[in-house]
Scaffold this motif. Structure first.
Motif, mmCIF file in Angstrom:
data_model
loop_
_atom_site.group_PDB
_atom_site.id
_atom_site.type_symbol
_atom_site.label_atom_id
_atom_site.label_comp_id
_atom_site.label_asym_id
_atom_site.label_seq_id
_atom_site.Cartn_x
_atom_site.Cartn_y
_atom_site.Cartn_z
ATOM 1 N N ALA A 1 6.165 0.429 -6.229
ATOM 2 C CA ALA A 1 7.458 0.040 -6.790
ATOM 3 C C ALA A 1 8.348 -0.548 -5.698
ATOM 4 N N TRP A 2 8.321 0.077 -4.526
ATOM 5 C CA TRP A 2 9.095 -0.474 -3.398
ATOM 6 C C TRP A 2 8.554 -1.842 -3.014
ATOM 7 N N TYR A 3 7.235 -1.964 -2.957
ATOM 8 C CA TYR A 3 6.607 -3.222 -2.567
ATOM 9 C C TYR A 3 7.037 -4.343 -3.505
ATOM 10 N N ALA A 4 7.065 -4.069 -4.787
ATOM 11 C CA ALA A 4 7.431 -5.088 -5.769
ATOM 12 C C ALA A 4 8.859 -5.581 -5.583
ATOM 13 N N THR A 5 9.743 -4.699 -5.098
ATOM 14 C CA THR A 5 11.142 -5.110 -4.920
ATOM 15 C C THR A 5 11.325 -6.103 -3.785
ATOM 16 N N ARG B 1 11.510 -10.555 4.840
ATOM 17 C CA ARG B 1 10.911 -10.034 6.069
ATOM 18 C C ARG B 1 9.448 -10.427 6.052
ATOM 19 N N LYS B 2 8.997 -11.057 7.118
ATOM 20 C CA LYS B 2 7.639 -11.604 7.095
ATOM 21 C C LYS B 2 6.572 -10.522 6.994
ATOM 22 N N GLU B 3 6.569 -9.564 7.884
ATOM 23 C CA GLU B 3 5.486 -8.594 7.982
ATOM 24 C C GLU B 3 5.884 -7.294 7.282
ATOM 25 N N LEU B 4 5.491 -7.158 6.037
ATOM 26 C CA LEU B 4 5.834 -5.953 5.288
ATOM 27 C C LEU B 4 4.918 -4.775 5.625
ATOM 28 N N ASN B 5 3.717 -5.064 6.094
ATOM 29 C CA ASN B 5 2.781 -4.002 6.500
ATOM 30 C C ASN B 5 2.621 -2.931 5.420
ATOM 31 N N PHE B 6 2.643 -3.352 4.165
ATOM 32 C CA PHE B 6 2.634 -2.368 3.086
ATOM 33 C C PHE B 6 1.317 -1.614 2.996
ATOM 34 N N PHE B 7 0.197 -2.299 3.157
ATOM 35 C CA PHE B 7 -1.100 -1.661 2.931
ATOM 36 C C PHE B 7 -1.574 -0.842 4.128
ATOM 37 N N ALA C 1 6.414 -0.575 11.919
ATOM 38 C CA ALA C 1 5.148 -1.042 12.481
ATOM 39 C C ALA C 1 3.980 -0.140 12.091
ATOM 40 N N ARG C 2 4.247 1.119 11.760
ATOM 41 C CA ARG C 2 3.167 2.037 11.399
ATOM 42 C C ARG C 2 2.737 1.893 9.947
ATOM 43 N N GLY C 3 3.442 1.083 9.198
ATOM 44 C CA GLY C 3 3.033 0.797 7.840
ATOM 45 C C GLY C 3 3.944 1.404 6.787
ATOM 46 N N ASN C 4 3.879 0.832 5.588
ATOM 47 C CA ASN C 4 4.780 1.224 4.509
ATOM 48 C C ASN C 4 4.057 1.670 3.243
ATOM 49 N N TRP C 5 2.783 2.018 3.361
ATOM 50 C CA TRP C 5 2.036 2.461 2.195
ATOM 51 C C TRP C 5 2.714 3.636 1.505
ATOM 52 N N TRP C 6 3.313 4.500 2.272
ATOM 53 C CA TRP C 6 3.946 5.702 1.728
ATOM 54 C C TRP C 6 5.125 5.378 0.813
ATOM 55 N N ARG C 7 5.666 4.174 0.900
ATOM 56 C CA ARG C 7 6.810 3.811 0.061
ATOM 57 C C ARG C 7 6.415 3.553 -1.395
ATOM 58 N N GLY C 8 5.161 3.223 -1.642
ATOM 59 C CA GLY C 8 4.675 3.040 -3.004
ATOM 60 C C GLY C 8 4.819 1.627 -3.535
#
Length: 251
Positions: free
Chosen positions: A69-73, A43-49, A60-67
């Motif tokens: 460990a999720w980002y690394a996967t 998926r191109k736009e992970l919007n993690f930060f 679209a509101r972001g994925n920082w809350w996932r942490g």
């Protein structure tokens, strides 16, 4: 570590395309992924930060809350270079991104895609008109000081938080015009910055992505002149900082 104190598993990215919107980030994501030493996120736009610690199930509101460990996967741990492209990272709406990124992946290379800022503003306006999110006429919308049409194209302002976070020597600026007119030397330079084989080439790197019509009808010369004036000082400072001339730009 994430909010629960869990060490991240997998592999965090070592290249992130941080912006800007409507500047060829989709093409860059694709071209990088074609290199045998690179694996970009599916998926191109992970919007993690982007976002807060306790988020909603809204990508679209972001994925920082996932942490982390999720980002690394989201990345292939076997790839020498792995990354993602989230142009919203340089949005003026997300000033928290640079600090978070610098803390989690301080050694990552950052790619900042830019283009003639007047063309970028027009392209974003056309994008929102097609989606139905923008109903105003071009002059009212593009010259609205409270909108992001101008703010997102003041590239050095958008880059400044990353420079302040100590990431200046990690940033490579790529102009869409360079990618369009001189794709091979442009990708060669980028591959070299990433420390991978810069002789690699695929004919697919000449394909353009997301090329929907961008003209919002008849945009008067007066509106273009005012847009150029709004971008002029920032564009010159970007030239001073990067050493790039951006000769194709109207500003």
């Amino acid at each position: 570590m994430d909010a629960r104190g869990t060490a991240p598993v997998g592999a965090l990215p070592n290249v992130v395309i941080i912006g800007a919107m409507k500047c060829g980030t989709t093409s860059l994501h694709r071209y990088l992924d074609l290199h045998p030493d690179v694996a970009m996120s599916r998926r191109k736009e992970l919007n993690f930060f982007v976002g807060c610690a306790d988020g909603e199930l809204d990508w679209a509101r972001g994925n920082w809350w996932r942490g982390p460990a999720w980002y690394a996967t989201q990345f292939d741990a076997t790839a020498a270079v792995r990354g993602e492209a989230s142009p919203g990272y340089t949005s003026p709406s997300h000033p928290e991104v640079a600090g978070r990124l610098a803390a989690l992946i301080p050694d990552a290379r950052l790619v900042y895609a830019v283009r003639d800022p007047v063309d970028r503003a027009v392209s974003q306006y056309s994008h929102h008109r097609r989606e139905g999110a923008e109903t105003r006429e071009p002059e009212e919308a593009l010259l609205d000081p409270g909108s992001q049409y101008v703010a997102r194209g003041r590239y050095l302002e958008r880059l400044s938080p990353f420079l302040s976070a100590g990431l200046g020597d990690r940033v490579t600026v790529v102009a869409q015009e360079q990618l369009r007119d001189r794709p091979r030397p442009t990708m060669r330079r980028l591959f070299s910055c990433l420390g991978i084989d810069d002789d690699y080439w695929s004919p697919a790197m000449e394909e353009r992505r997301n090329t929907a019509p961008e003209q919002p009808g008849d945009l008067s010369g007066r509106v273009r002149d005012r847009l150029r004036e709004a971008f002029r000082d920032d564009a010159q400072r970007l030239r001073d900082v990067t050493g790039e001339d951006f000769p194709e730009w109207s500003v």
